[in-house]
Design an enzyme around this catalytic site. Structure first.
Site, short mmCIF file in Angstrom:
data_model
loop_
_atom_site.label_atom_id
_atom_site.label_comp_id
_atom_site.label_asym_id
_atom_site.label_seq_id
_atom_site.Cartn_x
_atom_site.Cartn_y
_atom_site.Cartn_z
N GLN A 104 0.89 -1.26 -0.07
CA GLN A 104 -0.11 -0.09 -0.03
C GLN A 104 0.78 1.38 -0.02
OE1 GLN A 104 -2.71 -0.44 3.27
NE2 GLN A 104 -4.27 -1.52 2.04
N GLU A 145 -11.59 4.31 9.39
CA GLU A 145 -11.72 2.80 9.40
C GLU A 145 -10.80 1.97 9.67
OE1 GLU A 145 -14.45 0.25 6.14
OE2 GLU A 145 -14.79 2.45 6.33
#
Length: 282
Positions: A104, A145
């Site tokens: 990522q 989140e």
């Protein structure tokens, strides 16, 4: 975006989280986009696209950070970096995104390069529960989140440590609706539910003053079915490009994350927004 189950007794390892997003990430990005989080809709008649709805949710949180040009924001668990870029663009702040997935990091750096924002938005590999930064390094912290993957008390204490006095932490979390027993998980789960009623105590234990705790489920509950719609629309393209079926991808996640199937309908998943401030010393 995750499909959480009941809180496991131990937090997932970085390798488990990385493996989860390595498997699911390409499918989610094709079906949903680079915002790997819930969308925010005004109601069932709101026909906003996933990109519009997820950007709207990012903007809602960015406005709560209370930062401006030149200030520093930590995006704790930044995913592939799109929210960090939008926060920087909207507020003028400098943003550092941290993720426990090296894959990522690479994807986020590429997005920043494409947006020509590499000077104001940086990304690095790291564990949010053990940050290398000095106390008071950031004017605000965003956890969008991402806390579903963490030991919440430990993560909040660490976020509070690197936050300057007077700065704000803004986060989203999931919580179980109903009796909370659907999809009860074990220590293999990569994500867990929080508890809405626990947040005043969690923030206080981290030395933070809770300023907002809002249930936004009525705005986010449309996410899961629209993710499924997106997967159905792109499945042939995905399977042609990646050489693996959607069923194989989802099936590979079940052993490590048994809550996926039971929660994918979204009916048992609530979403909250919490904002807290670090007190200024007397």
């Amino acid at each position: 975006m995750t499909f959480p189950s009941a809180p496991p007794p131990t937090s997932p390892t970085g390798e488990e989280i990385t493996d989860y997003y390595s498997a699911l990430g390409p499918l989610l990005r094709m079906a949903w986009g680079d915002n790997l989080h819930f969308g925010y809709w005004d109601g069932p008649q709101d026909r906003s696209s996933p990109e519009e709805a997820t950007d709207r949710f990012t903007d809602l949180l960015a406005d709560r950070l209370g930062v401006g040009p030149g200030q520093r924001v930590l995006d704790a668990g930044c995913g592939v970096g799109r929210p960090a870029l939008r926060v920087a663009s909207r507020t003028g702040a400098r943003v550092l995104g941290v993720t426990i997935s090296r894959e990522q990091v690479g994807q986020a750096v590429e997005l920043a390069r494409e947006a020509e924002m590499g000077e104001r938005v940086r990304f690095e590999y790291g564990d949010v529960t053990r940050l290398p930064h000095e106390a008071g390094s950031f004017d605000a912290v965003l956890a969008f989140e991402s806390i579903v993957h963490m030991d919440r008390p430990v993560a909040l204490r660490e976020m509070a440590r690197v936050l300057r006095p007077g700065g704000r932490i803004v986060l989203t979390d999931t919580f179980p609706l109903g009796d909370g027993t659907d999809g009860a998980g074990d220590s293999g789960d990569v994500a867990s539910f929080g508890r809405f009623e626990a947040y005043p105590g969690l923030m206080a234990d981290a030395g933070l003053e809770l300023e907002e705790l809002t249930d936004v489920t009525d705005h986010t509950k449309f996410t899961f079915m629209r993710v499924i719609d997106g997967i159905l629309r792109c499945r042939r393209e995905f399977e042609r490009e990646h050489g693996v079926s959607v069923e194989e991808v989802l099936g590979s996640l079940e052993p490590a994350h048994p809550g996926t199937a039971t929660q994918s309908g979204g009916e048992a998943v609530g979403c909250l927004v919490a904002a807290a401030r670090k007190p200024v010393a007397a």
